[in-house]
Design a protein around this motif. Structure first.
Motif, PDB file in Angstrom:
ATOM      1  N   SER A 114      31.436  46.407  33.644  1.00 29.28           N
ATOM      2  CA  SER A 114      30.673  47.617  33.326  1.00 29.28           C
ATOM      3  C   SER A 114      31.583  48.734  32.829  1.00 29.28           C
ATOM      4  O   SER A 114      31.215  49.495  31.920  1.00 29.28           O
ATOM      5  N   LEU A 115      32.773  48.847  33.416  1.00 30.99           N
ATOM      6  CA  LEU A 115      33.740  49.856  32.974  1.00 30.99           C
ATOM      7  C   LEU A 115      34.119  49.617  31.513  1.00 30.99           C
ATOM      8  O   LEU A 115      34.211  50.563  30.712  1.00 30.99           O
ATOM      9  N   HIS A 116      34.323  48.366  31.160  1.00 34.44           N
ATOM     10  CA  HIS A 116      34.679  48.002  29.788  1.00 34.44           C
ATOM     11  C   HIS A 116      33.560  48.412  28.825  1.00 34.44           C
ATOM     12  O   HIS A 116      33.823  49.016  27.770  1.00 34.44           O
ATOM     13  N   VAL A 117      32.328  48.078  29.195  1.00 35.91           N
ATOM     14  CA  VAL A 117      31.182  48.412  28.334  1.00 35.91           C
ATOM     15  C   VAL A 117      31.027  49.918  28.200  1.00 35.91           C
ATOM     16  O   VAL A 117      30.856  50.456  27.084  1.00 35.91           O
ATOM     17  N   ALA A 118      31.089  50.630  29.319  1.00 32.84           N
ATOM     18  CA  ALA A 118      30.893  52.079  29.301  1.00 32.84           C
ATOM     19  C   ALA A 118      31.992  52.794  28.513  1.00 32.84           C
ATOM     20  O   ALA A 118      31.749  53.850  27.909  1.00 32.84           O
ATOM     21  N   SER A 119      33.186  52.211  28.496  1.00 31.26           N
ATOM     22  CA  SER A 119      34.316  52.838  27.811  1.00 31.26           C
ATOM     23  C   SER A 119      34.377  52.472  26.332  1.00 31.26           C
ATOM     24  O   SER A 119      35.179  53.048  25.583  1.00 31.26           O
ATOM     25  N   GLY A 120      33.549  51.507  25.905  1.00 31.34           N
ATOM     26  CA  GLY A 120      33.553  51.104  24.514  1.00 31.34           C
ATOM     27  C   GLY A 120      34.814  50.385  24.089  1.00 31.34           C
ATOM     28  O   GLY A 120      35.234  50.477  22.929  1.00 31.34           O
ATOM     29  N   TRP A 121      35.420  49.659  25.006  1.00 30.95           N
ATOM     30  CA  TRP A 121      36.674  48.969  24.696  1.00 30.95           C
ATOM     31  C   TRP A 121      36.417  47.718  23.872  1.00 30.95           C
ATOM     32  O   TRP A 121      35.289  47.243  23.741  1.00 30.95           O
ATOM     33  N   ARG A 122      37.488  47.146  23.356  1.00 31.05           N
ATOM     34  CA  ARG A 122      37.395  45.983  22.482  1.00 31.05           C
ATOM     35  C   ARG A 122      37.412  44.676  23.277  1.00 31.05           C
ATOM     36  O   ARG A 122      37.709  44.654  24.459  1.00 31.05           O
ATOM     37  N   ALA A 123      37.127  43.597  22.532  1.00 28.93           N
ATOM     38  CA  ALA A 123      37.157  42.235  23.073  1.00 28.93           C
ATOM     39  C   ALA A 123      36.063  42.038  24.116  1.00 28.93           C
ATOM     40  O   ALA A 123      35.111  42.818  24.200  1.00 28.93           O
ATOM     41  N   SER A 124      36.211  41.002  24.929  1.00 28.30           N
ATOM     42  CA  SER A 124      35.137  40.583  25.823  1.00 28.30           C
ATOM     43  C   SER A 124      35.088  41.413  27.097  1.00 28.30           C
ATOM     44  O   SER A 124      36.077  41.497  27.832  1.00 28.30           O
ATOM     45  N   ALA A 125      33.935  42.010  27.372  1.00 25.36           N
ATOM     46  CA  ALA A 125      33.762  42.782  28.600  1.00 25.36           C
ATOM     47  C   ALA A 125      33.814  41.877  29.825  1.00 25.36           C
ATOM     48  O   ALA A 125      34.436  42.209  30.838  1.00 25.36           O
ATOM     49  N   SER A 126      33.170  40.712  29.733  1.00 22.29           N
ATOM     50  CA  SER A 126      33.176  39.790  30.876  1.00 22.29           C
ATOM     51  C   SER A 126      34.577  39.233  31.110  1.00 22.29           C
ATOM     52  O   SER A 126      34.999  39.051  32.259  1.00 22.29           O
ATOM     53  N   GLY A 127      35.302  38.961  30.032  1.00 18.55           N
ATOM     54  CA  GLY A 127      36.671  38.482  30.177  1.00 18.55           C
ATOM     55  C   GLY A 127      37.561  39.525  30.837  1.00 18.55           C
ATOM     56  O   GLY A 127      38.415  39.192  31.674  1.00 18.55           O
ATOM     57  N   PHE A 128      37.372  40.787  30.486  1.00 15.12           N
ATOM     58  CA  PHE A 128      38.132  41.866  31.119  1.00 15.12           C
ATOM     59  C   PHE A 128      37.794  41.957  32.605  1.00 15.12           C
ATOM     60  O   PHE A 128      38.689  42.095  33.456  1.00 15.12           O
ATOM     61  N   GLY A 129      36.513  41.866  32.922  1.00 16.14           N
ATOM     62  CA  GLY A 129      36.108  41.924  34.322  1.00 16.14           C
ATOM     63  C   GLY A 129      36.689  40.781  35.129  1.00 16.14           C
ATOM     64  O   GLY A 129      37.166  40.984  36.257  1.00 16.14           O
ATOM     65  N   ASP A 130      36.663  39.575  34.558  1.00 16.35           N
ATOM     66  CA  ASP A 130      37.216  38.415  35.258  1.00 16.35           C
ATOM     67  C   ASP A 130      38.706  38.592  35.495  1.00 16.35           C
ATOM     68  O   ASP A 130      39.224  38.320  36.600  1.00 16.35           O
ATOM     69  N   ALA A 131      39.434  39.035  34.473  1.00 22.93           N
ATOM     70  CA  ALA A 131      40.881  39.216  34.605  1.00 22.93           C
ATOM     71  C   ALA A 131      41.202  40.275  35.656  1.00 22.93           C
ATOM     72  O   ALA A 131      42.127  40.104  36.474  1.00 22.93           O
ATOM     73  N   ALA A 132      40.441  41.354  35.654  1.00 25.22           N
ATOM     74  CA  ALA A 132      40.679  42.411  36.630  1.00 25.22           C
ATOM     75  C   ALA A 132      40.453  41.904  38.049  1.00 25.22           C
ATOM     76  O   ALA A 132      41.234  42.214  38.966  1.00 25.22           O
ATOM     77  N   ALA A 133      39.414  41.099  38.252  1.00 26.21           N
ATOM     78  CA  ALA A 133      39.133  40.581  39.590  1.00 26.21           C
ATOM     79  C   ALA A 133      40.244  39.645  40.063  1.00 26.21           C
ATOM     80  O   ALA A 133      40.640  39.682  41.239  1.00 26.21           O
ATOM     81  N   VAL A 134      40.756  38.800  39.181  1.00 25.56           N
ATOM     82  CA  VAL A 134      41.874  37.927  39.550  1.00 25.56           C
ATOM     83  C   VAL A 134      43.068  38.772  39.990  1.00 25.56           C
ATOM     84  O   VAL A 134      43.685  38.529  41.035  1.00 25.56           O
ATOM     85  N   LEU A 135      43.398  39.787  39.197  1.00 27.03           N
ATOM     86  CA  LEU A 135      44.582  40.591  39.476  1.00 27.03           C
ATOM     87  C   LEU A 135      44.418  41.449  40.724  1.00 27.03           C
ATOM     88  O   LEU A 135      45.348  41.579  41.533  1.00 27.03           O
ATOM     89  N   LEU A 136      43.225  42.023  40.918  1.00 28.38           N
ATOM     90  CA  LEU A 136      43.020  42.843  42.108  1.00 28.38           C
ATOM     91  C   LEU A 136      42.995  41.993  43.370  1.00 28.38           C
ATOM     92  O   LEU A 136      43.490  42.418  44.421  1.00 28.38           O
ATOM     93  N   GLY A 137      42.437  40.785  43.264  1.00 27.15           N
ATOM     94  CA  GLY A 137      42.491  39.877  44.404  1.00 27.15           C
ATOM     95  C   GLY A 137      43.917  39.488  44.732  1.00 27.15           C
ATOM     96  O   GLY A 137      44.313  39.434  45.900  1.00 27.15           O
ATOM     97  N   ASP A 138      44.708  39.218  43.691  1.00 30.44           N
ATOM     98  CA  ASP A 138      46.119  38.902  43.909  1.00 30.44           C
ATOM     99  C   ASP A 138      46.854  40.082  44.530  1.00 30.44           C
ATOM    100  O   ASP A 138      47.707  39.909  45.417  1.00 30.44           O
ATOM    101  N   LEU A 139      46.556  41.287  44.048  1.00 28.24           N
ATOM    102  CA  LEU A 139      47.207  42.482  44.580  1.00 28.24           C
ATOM    103  C   LEU A 139      46.904  42.651  46.064  1.00 28.24           C
ATOM    104  O   LEU A 139      47.797  42.990  46.862  1.00 28.24           O
TER     105      LEU A 139
END
Length: 356
Positions: A114-139
């Motif tokens: 949702s952050l990706h969509v609201a910010s109007g960023w490029r590339a895949s919003a779902s891909g960004f969300g998935d990557a963020a969840a992996v990294l935050l879980g790792d953190l």
């Protein structure tokens, strides 16, 4: 015991305080790297501090006290590290299950989508969300290590506990993989369902936290054996209760949509019991609907009826009761301090008879 066992020794408040202090320090470190990481710090803080029963720190703390350990804020901080292991597991679990919510709020991958969509960023919003969840879980998993090491306990106590801590994190990761594998292969055996429950949740919810606390206190082999005899069946009962709530729970209390486990295709003990009890037509109906993300409320109600009417729900409740009885019998004979035994008995009831 009228006071919740999670509140005794002011434990919940002290765990939250230890977590908040640690998270504030980590937020400052992240902001030194880049202001954009304030979003990361805020997400992890909200996730860790915004809910959770604190069962794992409670079992670890009272396992420590039961093994003869003396209360201190350093001990509370050390057992609070378990909450970061839990946060990591939940963030990754939601991603793997494609869950939209956790505790009534958007799951981490959905939040960043949702952050990706609201910010109007490029590339895949779902891909960004998935990557963020992996990294935050790792953190969160990295921070579990750091909190344990910086809690303020003697190095020898940390070294003893680390053996349990590392084994626990390996087991829960292996259990998560087996859960994913079981869904992919559509294995409906009770043996596989029991193994997934044991390693994905049972061990790291009760048994390993108890052993972690015992190791911090320097408890002997008899205490460790007693905690396994108590903790393993209780942890399995806890997970079976979770499985029942995943199908029959009230969304207002669980924070998850009704029947989410059915849409996700979870091959739990409850579902495996249904496959074992049903005839060919019933198994075909259950198999066809299980794992359908478009399953509507009427479909959920229909599968609930199938699971209930074939006796699988009653069989699972009976299994929970038998496991709880086995655990309580073991604890009553365990060589632990009386105050801790009383609290652990109450924690056992809270873990197996909960509605959320």
């Amino acid at each position: 015991m009228t006071t919740s066992p999670l509140e005794l020794a002011d434990l919940r408040h002290r765990v939250d305080r230890a977590l908040a202090g640690f998270l504030a320090t980590q937020r400052a470190l992240l902001l030194e790297i880049d202001p954009a990481l304030d979003e990361v710090a805020g997400t992890v803080s909200a996730f860790v501090l915004g809910g959770g029963k604190r069962l794992r720190p409670a079992f670890a703390y009272w396992g420590f006290r039961g093994a003869g350990g003396t209360d201190s804020d350093a001990v509370v901080a050390a057992v609070s590290a378990l909450e970061f292991v839990q946060a990591s597991a939940l963030i990754h679990d939601d991603l793997m299950d494609r869950s939209d919510t956790r505790r009534g709020e958007p799951s981490v991958h959905r939040r960043y989508e949702s952050l990706h969509v609201a910010s109007g960023w490029r590339a895949s919003a779902s891909g960004f969300g998935d990557a963020a969840a992996v990294l935050l879980g790792d953190l969160a998993l990295v921070w579990s290590d750091e909190l344990l090491h910086t809690a303020g306990l003697p190095l020898e106590a940390v070294a003893r506990a680390r053996v349990v801590f590392d084994r626990m994190r390996t087991e829960v990761t292996a259990g998560q993989y087996l859960d994913v594998l079981t869904q992919a292969t559509a294995d409906t055996s009770l043996e596989r369902a029991g193994k997934v429950a044991r390693f994905k949740a049972a061990k790291y919810t009760v048994e390993r936290p108890l052993l972690f606390g015992a190791a911090l206190a320097g408890g002997g082999p008899a205490v460790h054996e007693a905690y396994t005899a108590f903790g393993l069946p209780l942890g399995e009962a806890f997970q079976l209760r979770d499985d029942v709530l995943g199908v029959f729970g009230d969304p207002e209390r669980t924070g998850k949509p009704a029947g989410d486990d059915l849409r996700e295709g979870k091959r739990t003990y409850l579902v495996a019991s249904a496959f074992e009890a049903l005839g060919a037509d019933g198994r075909a109906e259950l198999d066809a609907a299980l794992g359908d993300p478009a399953l509507d409320d009427a479909g959920v109600r229909r599968l609930r009826a199938v699971i209930r009417d074939c006796g699988a729900l009653a069989a699972t409740e009976s299994r929970i009761a038998a496991l709880e009885a086995e655990a309580l019998d073991a604890l009553k004979q365990a060589p632990v301090e009386d105050e801790a035994r009383t609290v652990l008995l109450a924690l056992a009831e809270a873990a197996t008879r909960r509605t959320v």
